[in-house]
Design an enzyme around this catalytic site. Sequence first.
Site, PDB file in Angstrom:
ATOM      1  N   PHE A 259       3.625   5.694  -1.035  1.00  0.00           N
ATOM      2  CA  PHE A 259       4.978   5.161  -1.187  1.00  0.00           C
ATOM      3  C   PHE A 259       5.965   6.202  -1.718  1.00  0.00           C
ATOM      4  O   PHE A 259       7.166   6.107  -1.471  1.00  0.00           O
ATOM      5  CB  PHE A 259       4.969   3.985  -2.171  1.00  0.00           C
ATOM      6  N   SER A 290       0.819   3.626   7.702  1.00  0.00           N
ATOM      7  CA  SER A 290       1.740   3.549   6.570  1.00  0.00           C
ATOM      8  C   SER A 290       1.186   2.590   5.531  1.00  0.00           C
ATOM      9  O   SER A 290       0.276   1.806   5.808  1.00  0.00           O
ATOM     10  CB  SER A 290       3.108   3.043   7.037  1.00  0.00           C
ATOM     11  N   ASP A 291       1.740   2.625   4.339  1.00  0.00           N
ATOM     12  CA  ASP A 291       1.450   1.566   3.377  1.00  0.00           C
ATOM     13  C   ASP A 291       2.365   0.382   3.691  1.00  0.00           C
ATOM     14  O   ASP A 291       3.249   0.448   4.551  1.00  0.00           O
ATOM     15  CB  ASP A 291       1.647   2.068   1.951  1.00  0.00           C
ATOM     16  N   TRP A 292       2.167  -0.694   2.970  1.00  0.00           N
ATOM     17  CA  TRP A 292       2.834  -1.973   3.229  1.00  0.00           C
ATOM     18  C   TRP A 292       4.362  -1.814   3.237  1.00  0.00           C
ATOM     19  O   TRP A 292       4.964  -1.441   2.231  1.00  0.00           O
ATOM     20  CB  TRP A 292       2.412  -2.975   2.163  1.00  0.00           C
TER      21      TRP A 292
END
Length: 755
Positions: A259, A290-292
């Site tokens: 992030f 990707s992250d959330w």
Amino acid sequence: MRLDRRRALAAAALLAASVRVPVLAAAPGQERHAARIRGLIARMTLAEKLGQMTQIPGGRQKALNSRLDAAMLDRVRRGEVGSFLHVAGAAALKDLQRVAVEESRLGIPLLFAMDVIHGYRTILPVPLALAASWDPAVAEAAARLAAEEAWAAGLHWTFAPMVDIARDARWGRVVEGAGEDPYLGSRMAEAQVRGFQGPDLGSGRRMLACAKHFAGYGAAAGGRDYDSADLSDRTLNEVYLPPFHAAMQAGAGSFMTAFNDIAGVPMTAHAGLLRGQLRRDWGYRGLVVSDWNAINELIAHGVAETPALAAALALRAGVDMDMASNAYATHLAAAVAAEPDLLPLVDEAAGRVLAAKAALGLFDDPYGFGDPAREGGPTPASRAIARDLARRSIVLLRNDGGLLPIAKGRRIALIGALADDASSTLGSWRARGQAGDAVTLRQALEASGASVEYQRGVGTRPEGLEGIAPAVAAANRADLVLLVIGEDYDLTGEARSQADIGLPDPQTALADAIRETGKPVAVVLMNGRPLALEAALAGFPAVLETWFLGVESGPAIVDVLTGAVSPGGRLPVSMPRHGGQAPLTYAHAATGRPANPDLAVDSARYRDVAIGPLFPFGHGLGYTRFDYAGLAIEQAGGAIRIAASVTNAGAAAGDEVVQLYLRDPVASVARPVKELRGFARVTLKPGETRRVTFTISPDQMAIWHAGKWLVEPGTIEVMLGASSDDIRLRGSFAIAKRGEGRFPAAAIAAKVQIA
């Protein structure tokens, strides 16, 4: 120049024939799928390619599969989804897979994912605790069991291991990693990848691993989750990147971006590190996710004005799959129409998603995951594994006067809410674990036949202090007090950063009251981060660090308290005296004015606390003692062999963790005062001696400089001991020639022989 949709699709068709198909390093032999993948890319519409690059939440963490409604199934039929997370269940996922395989135009199977971090149904010690074992076999066994149980539930992919280095205990996600050291972190990273994936991903009962969060996430400013990481290039490469390289070398099938930003560039848009260092320089060929919602968050970072521009930035950087934001599915087509040079990047990204599916065997057998007969709760076999891993993760921090193990016949006062908190034993990220499966310390101690009186005292959150008086009364009636203090599971984890990492106020009051009884006290700590406890632990003769140990927490702790097992864990992270010392590491750089205990001397220290941590990195005790002797250092053919004999000089069997530290005392730049470059956990009977030999190379002392790993000639100091602060033997060797290394120095494993 803008292109309309028709021209964009035509350009995509021309590029499809020449698309390069990536092959996962974790899956030898996947080249045979290259033709299939090229054929699929050639047949896919742009929307279908973007669908493969899209991961959708199929539910919520506490309500799996809850979003799999008719509209979502229609998206699957149209090929608009490549992966689901927050889904599980062998039968449900087989039905969902059938929709993709039998009812979509191209029949491409789906990827099913979940955060399976330290167990699926049988919850095991949290990753920080597993690292405290200083035994890669422990981390590998934990990942293997987690993968087998998750496979039975139909899952293909886990978002683990987290390999971020964490030197700031205020950061809530310390609990998910291996602590502060890149060498220890590298060994734990590769072990978990091996455990999750096995030698062949397609052979069954395995999962695709995901090394996260690339990169620098653990260096967040002030320990605040999601915040910026202000890192020098040298620190990034020498400290934070080595575990990722080790995970890649072990075959990690996927990476996840972090992030945070580094020097103002968010990692989800960091082409220099993703396409440059990870793919070009390291040669990584796996999937990057990707992250959330991180792609949409590029707008909040201030580097993209619209979702379409955010999607284009992430794609150019090298992100293959979008987790949860729908940025690729909804907005990337518009970006492609505006920028046709994105088309080959789309083809590459979709190809990497397909390659991951091929590596898992999903094209050969899309229904090969899941076994309803194996989906139940913990079994006797899985509990036995959980108990063994938990015992090996416990660290004895203090044992003045030999208070532990508990002498037989003693009346015990067990005090503290955490002693009977089944939920907290599971820690954070508990997948499908159930508190009802856990055995607490209270339950295990009472079942052992010991004479026990339990009093809750107070908990970990603000509350009244009425429970302290009954706890004090119980302590006064006892021969020994077991004071269980720390934090509950929800005080560490994602978005759980804390400015104050001391003991919660009610527990401080409880500890003070118990101290005043004058009774012998053994403190049992339960926590997911290093806590600052110098004042809280003052005067208590014994301290046992137990972390969050999973479903067999209670029995494992009782095994150690009673002496059935001698504790052998060691700290994977320094424990500070005060939260103001964070960030803290043993491997700090040498300074012109090193810390001096004399306050009249101006030096690199705080004036209001003693120098250094309360308990140093690598520290841990047992119920015996070990002697070191016979240091020998030999050089031959570029290899350095460092050997010493370790003897159990006590009356009980036990484990010693032999730790090898090196130092370059004179270099072109200031170097750390010591760096871990080898370790071995050795079990010794009373009187037994073993010879431990580490074989290393000069590359393990390489310095990152101007994009290269430089090996400088000179003397290297050798330190062998029981912790970073307990060095037993010293020597040196010389590096004769200047050279250049190929890999991050801390990622290179020392060869260990025990004779």
